[in-house]
Design a protein around this motif. Structure first.
Motif, PDB file in Angstrom:
ATOM      1  N   SER B 287      10.039   0.044   0.684  1.00 43.52           N
ATOM      2  CA  SER B 287       9.380  -0.205  -0.595  1.00 43.52           C
ATOM      3  C   SER B 287       8.927  -1.663  -0.696  1.00 43.52           C
ATOM      4  N   VAL B 315      -4.740   5.534  -3.799  1.00 42.84           N
ATOM      5  CA  VAL B 315      -3.308   5.850  -3.679  1.00 42.84           C
ATOM      6  C   VAL B 315      -3.076   6.720  -2.445  1.00 42.84           C
ATOM      7  N   GLY B 316      -3.962   7.706  -2.256  1.00 42.57           N
ATOM      8  CA  GLY B 316      -3.817   8.621  -1.108  1.00 42.57           C
ATOM      9  C   GLY B 316      -3.861   7.889   0.213  1.00 42.57           C
ATOM     10  N   LEU B 319      -0.644   6.010   0.711  1.00 47.62           N
ATOM     11  CA  LEU B 319       0.468   6.947   0.959  1.00 47.62           C
ATOM     12  C   LEU B 319       0.373   7.527   2.373  1.00 47.62           C
ATOM     13  N   ALA B 322       1.652   5.017   4.731  1.00 51.41           N
ATOM     14  CA  ALA B 322       3.115   4.887   4.671  1.00 51.41           C
ATOM     15  C   ALA B 322       3.805   6.095   5.296  1.00 51.41           C
ATOM     16  N   ILE B 323       3.285   7.290   4.974  1.00 47.90           N
ATOM     17  CA  ILE B 323       3.937   8.507   5.473  1.00 47.90           C
ATOM     18  C   ILE B 323       3.790   8.615   6.989  1.00 47.90           C
ATOM     19  N   ALA B 383       6.623   7.411   1.380  1.00 42.90           N
ATOM     20  CA  ALA B 383       5.788   7.786   0.235  1.00 42.90           C
ATOM     21  C   ALA B 383       6.333   7.174  -1.055  1.00 42.90           C
ATOM     22  N   ALA B 386       5.852   3.380  -1.086  1.00 39.25           N
ATOM     23  CA  ALA B 386       4.474   2.894  -1.233  1.00 39.25           C
ATOM     24  C   ALA B 386       3.835   3.332  -2.544  1.00 39.25           C
ATOM     25  N   LEU B 387       4.410   4.356  -3.169  1.00 39.69           N
ATOM     26  CA  LEU B 387       3.743   4.953  -4.341  1.00 39.69           C
ATOM     27  C   LEU B 387       3.548   3.945  -5.472  1.00 39.69           C
ATOM     28  N   ALA B 390       1.014   1.136  -4.686  1.00 42.70           N
ATOM     29  CA  ALA B 390      -0.337   1.708  -4.570  1.00 42.70           C
ATOM     30  C   ALA B 390      -0.861   2.102  -5.945  1.00 42.70           C
ATOM     31  N   TRP B 391      -0.002   2.727  -6.733  1.00 46.68           N
ATOM     32  CA  TRP B 391      -0.404   3.180  -8.063  1.00 46.68           C
ATOM     33  C   TRP B 391      -0.760   1.985  -8.946  1.00 46.68           C
TER      34      TRP B 391
END
Lengths: 222, 406
Positions: B287, B315-316, B319, B322-323, B383, B386-387, B390-391
């Motif tokens: 994170s 955001v995608g 993510l 990150a994923i 996810a 990073a969420l 990113a958000w």
């Protein structure tokens, strides 16, 4: 075509609020070339960012083709930026991991309103038009500053915008390259009929504009 | 589809741009995943092995009628065949704490079963399959199907082939399984069946013997085998049993074994907690790292927004990056973990097997599930990590991001 009313932009800083744009009223007719001039820090870039949908005004309204753009929701605003606006920044603004042709095609690919093959054909045609017919596969790091700026212009045109906003696009270029880039932009305005708003310090270039807007201290000088 | 490909492609390219940093991130997640994967598989295997191994050590305590004669053996595996009985709901009524499992048994010794030679003494032992922990763990061989009504289990000293039919009081039974050697006489010579089966045999027994043995009364048992909960001492539970239950005798097993069983169970619980904490610390690290990555890439995200990328696309993209990075780390970790397991198999497990300690590996399907959970968990950590950054970035105006704010 463009109508700004009582447009304000105030930035909140540690030392208190700073007014970058203060009550600007501006009307621009379709297909016109408008030059915006003024000293550094006078609020030109802030004004351009608000008109281009990149920075929300603190107050006032911006109507483009009759639509109040800052009343759009997030997705509508993204589509507006994508389809209606071409923005050329005062710095190199290409994605370093993409080839020139990918960078040009990117806005069309993001919105997916045409097929991939059509998009890439158009991107190739635009790169050829700006004189980079042999640089499709070049990465930004392999291009000169002038070539990068041409690529940015091609990207700005990929979705046939109605309004081209260029914020000091030649500030870091040599005189010869600056002339080439400006000729290219003016040609877009004349040939395609795309409305052009250009921020510049070059008074000779400004003198060719149908409308000159001088800004000082966040306000238009009458 | 095209958008997903485009965003995925950008995300992969972003990973490739900072190879050293991406490699370190993947390595960190891989090490954590390997530890979690190896740890969980080993601990679950040890747990299963211990469940069998410790059960074979017998009960901690045995509750029998006060007048019952008991053999003092190293392992408490069966109640004793006496005529004395206890109420079947004795322990339920007493509500004694410190008892993990109580396995009631009925032991009926008879010379009239018609099994073996004429007048041969046979111990028929009825157990409760749901609570039993001293008979089923000793099964050495069995038929390749679940146990059915009419099946019996024979002690190791009974020389009857698996699957053959035997008669008890004129009723046919199938030899479903045979136990290993225990050294405990009743356990080695016994014929075991669920209590319900033994009670169903009562009419035939009564016909043969003209009486119903007391331990075959529906509400009676010969005794209880007791396993203590971790932390409960033998002395405490023994005292509680004796003070609550009159007319009973409490026989203790090896207190050393009880201590080992409880200690190792607690140790496993602690190890699982440590592994969980390690996963949580990795999530925090990812994170923080992605918060820094998103901050570093603000102007690029702003540029993407400026040319028309939607918030969901921004955001995608982050993510996906990150994923892919953490999920890839998870995959590498599982592969590394499998190599570690092979190493354990050839060293520690080989040694244990050599000295006769059974080691039961987690079955293949469960291992695959643990591996999948590790990879998914690693991806999920990326996810989640990073969420938020990113958000938050996607909410800013493009111009603010380009200027390095937000």
């Amino acid at each position: 075509m463009l109508s700004c009313r009582r447009l304000r932009k105030t930035y909140q800083t540690d030392r208190g609020p700073v007014d970058a744009v203060r009550g600007v009223d501006l009307d621009v007719a379709a297909r016109h070339y408008v030059a915006v001039i003024g000293r550094s820090g006078s609020g030109k870039s802030s004004l351009m960012a608000m008109i281009g949908g990149l920075s929300q005004p603190s107050a006032g309204s911006i109507l483009i083709e009759g639509a109040d753009i800052w009343s759009f929701n997030d997705n509508a605003m993204a589509q507006f930026r994508n389809r209606r606006i071409g923005y050329i920044f005062q710095f190199a603004s290409l994605l370093p991991t993409l080839r020139a042709i990918d960078n040009v095609a990117l806005p069309a690919l993001l919105d997916r309103h045409s097929g991939t093959a059509d998009t890439y054909n158009r991107a190739a045609q635009l790169l050829t038009e700006v004189g980079l017919g042999s640089h499709f596969d070049a990465y930004p790091s392999e291009m000169s500053a002038g070539e990068q700026r041409r690529t940015v212009i091609a990207r700005a045109l990929i979705n046939n915008p109605i309004l081209l906003l260029a914020d000091e696009p030649t500030s870091d270029l040599d005189v010869e390259t600056e002339s080439e880039i400006m000729a290219l932009l003016l040609n877009v305005n004349h040939e395609r009929g795309t409305t052009l708003i250009l921020v510049t310090h070059n008074l000779a270039l400004a003198s060719k504009a149908e409308q000159v807007v001088q800004i000082a201290d966040g306000a238009i000088v009458p | 589809m095209l958008q997903h490909w485009l965003l995925g492609s950008l995300a992969l390219q972003n990973i490739g741009r900072r190879k050293a940093r991406a490699s370190l991130l993947i390595a960190a997640v891989a090490i954590s995943s390997a530890i979690v994967f190896t740890g969980v598989v080993m601990m679950r295997s040890i747990e299963t092995s211990m469940a069998v191994g410790f059960s074979r050590l017998g009960a901690d305590l045995m509750v029998v009628p006060q007048n019952a004669l008991t053999n003092i053996t190293a392992a408490l595996l069966t109640a004793e065949p006496t005529g004395e009985v206890l109420d079947a709901d004795l322990l339920d009524q007493a509500h004694i704490t410190g008892i993990s499992r109580a396995a009631p048994q009925r032991v009926f010794r008879t010379e009239q079963s018609e099994f073996g030679g004429q007048g041969e003494s046979v111990d028929l032992i009825g157990y409760d399959p749901g609570n039993d922990f001293t008979i089923q763990p000793w099964i050495n061989e069995r038929l390749g199907r679940p146990m059915q009504p009419g099946d019996v289990i024979l002690g190791a000293a009974r020389d009857v082939p698996l699957g053959s039919e035997i008669a008890l009081f004129g009723k046919p039974f199938r030899v479903y399984a045979k136990l290993g050697r225990t050294g405990a006489g009743t356990h080695e010579r016994g014929i075991f069946m669920p209590s319900a089966e033994l009670l169903a045999l009562v009419p035939a027994i009564r016909e043969q013997t003209r009486k119903t043995p007391p331990m075959l009364e529906p509400r009676k048992v010969s005794g209880f085998l007791i396993e203590l909960t971790p932390g409960a001492t033998e002395l405490q539970v023994r005292f509680a049993l004796l003070s609550h239950l009159s007319g009973t005798k409490v026989v203790a097993g090896g207190s050393l074994l009880t201590g080992i069983r409880q200690g190792v169970t607690a140790l496993l619980g602690g190890a699982i907690s440590l592994v969980s904490m390690m996963f949580a610390s990795t999530a925090l690290m990812v994170s923080v790292l992605f918060s820094a990555i998103v901050t570093e890439r603000r102007s690029e995200l702003g540029l993407l927004k400026a040319i028309g990328a939607k918030r969901s696309q921004i955001v995608g993209m982050v993510l996906i990056e990150a994923i892919v990075a953490t999920g890839g780390g998870g995959l590498c970790g599982v592969v590394f973990g499998m190599l570690l397991l092979r190493l354990f198999e050839r060293s520690l497990v080989y040694y244990l097997t050599e000295i006769g300690v059974p080691f039961l590996w987690l079955d293949r399907m469960d291992t695959v599930l643990v591996a999948a959970a590790c990879i998914l968990g690693a991806g999920l950590i990326g996810a989640i990590g990073a969420l938020t950054p990113a958000w938050r970035s996607s909410r800013h105006d493009p111009y603010d991001l380009i200027r390095g704010e937000g």
